[in-house]
Design an enzyme around this catalytic site. Structure first.
Site, PDB file in Angstrom:
ATOM      1  N   ASP A 114      60.906  88.282  47.302  1.00 24.59           N
ATOM      2  CA  ASP A 114      60.051  87.767  46.230  1.00 24.59           C
ATOM      3  C   ASP A 114      60.457  86.348  45.814  1.00 24.59           C
ATOM      4  O   ASP A 114      61.548  86.140  45.296  1.00 24.59           O
ATOM      5  CB  ASP A 114      60.173  88.753  45.050  1.00 24.59           C
ATOM      6  CG  ASP A 114      59.126  88.531  43.997  1.00 24.59           C
ATOM      7  OD1 ASP A 114      58.404  87.520  44.066  1.00 24.59           O
ATOM      8  OD2 ASP A 114      59.027  89.383  43.091  1.00 24.59           O
ATOM      9  N   GLY A 135      50.622  84.440  47.645  1.00 27.92           N
ATOM     10  CA  GLY A 135      49.566  83.757  48.393  1.00 27.92           C
ATOM     11  C   GLY A 135      49.727  82.248  48.490  1.00 27.92           C
ATOM     12  O   GLY A 135      48.847  81.559  49.019  1.00 27.92           O
ATOM     13  N   ASP A 137      50.485  89.350  40.368  1.00 25.34           N
ATOM     14  CA  ASP A 137      50.704  90.792  40.162  1.00 25.34           C
ATOM     15  C   ASP A 137      49.449  91.522  39.697  1.00 25.34           C
ATOM     16  O   ASP A 137      48.718  91.045  38.834  1.00 25.34           O
ATOM     17  CB  ASP A 137      51.798  91.010  39.111  1.00 25.34           C
ATOM     18  CG  ASP A 137      53.166  90.632  39.654  1.00 25.34           C
ATOM     19  OD1 ASP A 137      53.235  90.030  40.742  1.00 25.34           O
ATOM     20  OD2 ASP A 137      54.153  90.947  38.975  1.00 25.34           O
TER      21      ASP A 137
HETATM   22  C1  GLA Z   1      57.214  89.876  40.806  1.00 26.91           C
HETATM   23  C2  GLA Z   1      56.498  90.686  41.866  1.00 26.91           C
HETATM   24  C3  GLA Z   1      56.350  92.126  41.390  1.00 26.91           C
HETATM   25  C4  GLA Z   1      57.728  92.710  41.106  1.00 26.91           C
HETATM   26  C5  GLA Z   1      58.482  91.840  40.110  1.00 26.91           C
HETATM   27  C6  GLA Z   1      59.935  92.263  39.971  1.00 26.91           C
HETATM   28  O1  GLA Z   1      56.472  89.778  39.647  1.00 26.91           O
HETATM   29  O2  GLA Z   1      55.256  90.131  42.161  1.00 26.91           O
HETATM   30  O3  GLA Z   1      55.663  92.897  42.347  1.00 26.91           O
HETATM   31  O4  GLA Z   1      58.438  92.808  42.308  1.00 26.91           O
HETATM   32  O5  GLA Z   1      58.482  90.472  40.511  1.00 26.91           O
HETATM   33  O6  GLA Z   1      60.673  91.445  39.108  1.00 26.91           O
END
Ligand code: GLA
Length: 680
Positions: free
Chosen positions: A434, A476, A497
């Site tokens: 991430d 993206g 998200d």
């Molecule tokens: C981001 C990701 C989520 C999750 C959080 C965890 O927002 O997009 O899917 O993994 O981090 O902190």
């Protein structure tokens, strides 16, 4: 006074009960009688009702009634929450350098339905993208009156001067205020309804009142359980020769079930009572295996193709569960194990779900040698990996290429190889990686800027003796779908998200339309984890999506060949949640080995039609109603690119629905879907 929103919702349910006669009987199996649906919704909306009472006391000023005075908790939006007299990020409402004292700040895709019941003669606003996006974002504002489009702003970009909205609403019963994305994606689509108000009719009886989309019974039936054995899940799996291989044959039917496999390569064996295939592949190659399952009432067989080679993971989209959408920071080792066990006991594993993935917040500090440790919530990560594998399931973990994760825990920056080694030693099978704090240390330009951290981790994963599916999470950026496969990704998030609102869902669905062609076996667009069941990021509640919105969610993720990572509390699945997650005919679309993603062939604010070809020569077609009223959605063969006499099957009703010649159409509930398979 207008009727209470609950009364409104009940009335709509009665109306649509007629439309629903074909399937209402069977929804009882879901514990979802119209009565319980109503009760469930009323419970969820106890707070809304209290709020409604409060909002109804709001006094109008003269004949002006500000938009901000309706109960904005009914507004659904793709990010954040609606703000009164502020932008969605909490700044003064500002469009093209002009500041507005009143109005509502929201984010595309945003929908708000308001019952007017003839209390209003007009609606006025100044609309535009809020300056807080610093030049990014594009949106379209729309006003719908009793199902008719009354105003559209056209595409508005950041910096465009505010456009005036003046809509005559004389005699109108309900109005819908929409903000759609104006370009691909919904990032930075901060939208302001500035200086927005209704003009009340003289001697009005009541005030405008926000309402939610009518909650109707889900358009589906649950078929009686088939006592005969059936095999489900991925028809093709791959692995690197000599690395650990694990695959649990997903099968249903009255047991005890006994499993056999013909044509397994040397090095693999199947456990006849659990159906777990383990061992390792001897060399590169392709094996046509016949799986056989015997049950109490009969037997069945199905082909499973096993591919041996480097980078042969995710030949169909991964299916499993991830901890974030339900537990967020409240995840711990016990909950992970309980979720894995529930994946078996609930029956989800028997339909193809296999990954059990920890998201953020497991990380402890690095030790002296620089290796990552786990924090107090995960006393023994290796044990957890072993426990999950023991069940024939696979184990996933999370990190970030930056110094810290999104939740602020230690991440992999400059420790990539060490982390890959730790993951391998714990038995990790899946890594979600991430971006987050990497933003602060990113280098390079163009694609390299985005791809470099993923490439570094790819190389690190390649240097350990274990297959680890690599999931990019960077929302993206830089059109990841164009280079994600080359950078070694098995899947990549395509948007920000998800949350359990229609605004979020429809925004993500719309964002997939232009990027489907980048999908294929081994590399998939990931529109984010599922938000059906009890979700809540540490505070679980039943998904705020209506039952039909949840059907749309599952149907479209399958049309997109999306990774299907359940995001809810696995230990507390309602019959409805279980039913929508285990429809094998629908899951088979997601797992179709050809991996050709759906194309959108009809798109307007009220309806969408999507079509995708399947490996057996048939086509899957989704008819979506994105409006607030039941709507007949029709797809013509011309639109679908098909011809001739085609047989049709309704995949949520589990029913063949005849042969059709030029078109097929059904009444679809608001925010619902009809999912069809067409074949010659
Ligand atoms: C981001 C990701 C989520 C999750 C959080 C965890 O927002 O997009 O899917 O993994 O981090 O902190």
């Amino acid at each position: 006074m207008t009727g209470k929103p609950t009364a409104y919702r009940f009335k709509n349910m009665r109306k649509t009960a007629i439309v629903a006669t074909a399937w209402t009987g069977a929804i009882a199996a879901l514990g979802l009688s119209a009565h319980s649906l109503r009760a469930d919704h009323a419970l969820r909306c106890e707070r809304c009702m209290a709020e409604d009472a409060y909002f109804l006391q709001q006094a109008p000023v003269g004949d002006r009634f500000d938009l901000s005075k309706v109960n904005l908790s009914y507004m659904t939006q793709g990010y954040g929450s609606p703000h009164v007299n502020e932008s969605v990020d909490g700044h003064p409402l500002t469009i093209a350098k002009t500041v507005y004292a009143t109005g509502v700040g929201t984010h595309a895709v945003s929908t708000l339905m308001i019952n007017l019941n003839k209390t209003v003669s007009s609606f006025h606003a100044l609309v535009g993208v809020d300056d807080e996006t610093n030049g990014k974002g594009a949106v379209v504002f729309q006003v719908w009156a009793d199902g008719h489009l009354k105003y559209t702003s056209g595409v508005m970009r950041a910096g465009d001067p505010a456009k005036p909205v003046d809509v005559d609403l004389t005699g109108v019963k309900s109005v819908a205020l929409l903000v759609n994305a104006g370009a691909a994606g919904i990032d930075f689509d901060h939208a302001d309804w500035a200086d927005a108000y209704f003009t009340l009719t003289p001697n009005h009886d009541g005030l405008p009142q926000a309402a939610s989309v009518p909650v109707e019974p889900p358009r589906m039936v649950v078929p009686p359980i088939n006592p005969l054995p059936e095999i489900h899940g991925a028809p093709i799996v791959g692995a690197t020769p000599h690395y650990p291989f694990l695959f649990r044959v997903p099968a249903t039917g009255i047991g005890p079930l006994h499993y056999h496999a013909k044509g397994l390569p040397a090095g693999l064996k199947i456990n006849s009572s659990t159906g777990i295939i383990s061992g390792s592949l001897p060399h590169n190659g392709r094996w046509d295996v016949t799986l056989l399952v015997n049950g109490k009432r009969g037997h069945t067989q199905r082909r499973l193709v096993i591919v041996g080679g480097r980078h042969k993971l995710a030949l169909t989209p991964p299916m499993g569960w991830n901890s974030w959408n339900v537990w967020a920071g409240a995840v711990d080792q016990q909950k992970m194990l309980a979720s894995a066990q529930a994946m078996i006991s609930s029956g989800l594993a028997a339909h193809g779900y296999q990954y059990v993935n920890i998201d953020d917040t497991w990380e402890g500090p690095r030790n002296k040698a620089g290796f990552i440790t786990t924090n107090h919530k995960f006393p023994n990560m290796k044990q957890l990996g072993d426990d999950i594998h023991q069940l024939g399931l696979k184990f996933g973990i999370y990190s970030s290429p930056g110094p810290t994760t999104c939740a602020g825990y230690p991440a992999s920056y400059r420790h990539e190889l060490q982390d890959a080694e730790s993951y391998a030693s714990w038995g990790v099978d899946y890594l979600k990686y991430d971006w987050c704090s990497y933003q602060g240390v990113a280098v390079g330009t163009g694609t390299e800027y985005y791809a470099l951290p993923y490439w570094i981790m790819r190389k690190s994963l390649d240097s350990v003796n274990r297959d680890i599916l690599f999931s990019f999470c960077q929302y993206g950026m830089g059109d990841v779908w164009k280079w994600g496969a080359r950078a070694g990704g098995n899947c990549w998030r395509t948007t920000g998200d998800i949350n359990d609102s229609w605004g979020s869902l429809i925004g993500i669905i719309n964002a997939q339309a232009p990027i489907g062609q980048y999908n294929g076996p081994g590399h998939w667009n990931d529109p984010d984890m599922l938000v059906v069941g009890d979700v809540g990021w540490g505070h679980p509640h039943p998904s705020h999506l209506t039952p039909n919105e949840q059907l749309t969610h599952i149907s479209m993720w399958c049309m997109f060949s999306a990774p299907l990572l359940v995001g809810c509390d696995m230990t507390n699945l309602s019959p409805f949640t279980k039913a929508i997650l285990t429809n094998d005919e629908v899951l088979a679309i997601d797992q179709d080995p050809m991996g050709k993603t759906a194309k959108r062939v009809v798109y307007n604010p009220q309806e969408q039609v999507w079509v995708r070809p399947l490996a057996d020569g048939s086509h899957a077609v989704a008819l979506m109603n994105t409006g607030f009223q039941p709507l007949k959605v029709t797809a013509t063969w011309k639109q679908l690119g098909l011809s001739g006499h085609l047989k049709a099957r309704d995949l949520w009703l589990h029913k063949n629905v005849g042969t059709h010649m030029r078109a097929i159409g059904y009444v679809v509930p608001p925010h619902g879907v009809v999912l069809l398979k067409l074949w010659r």
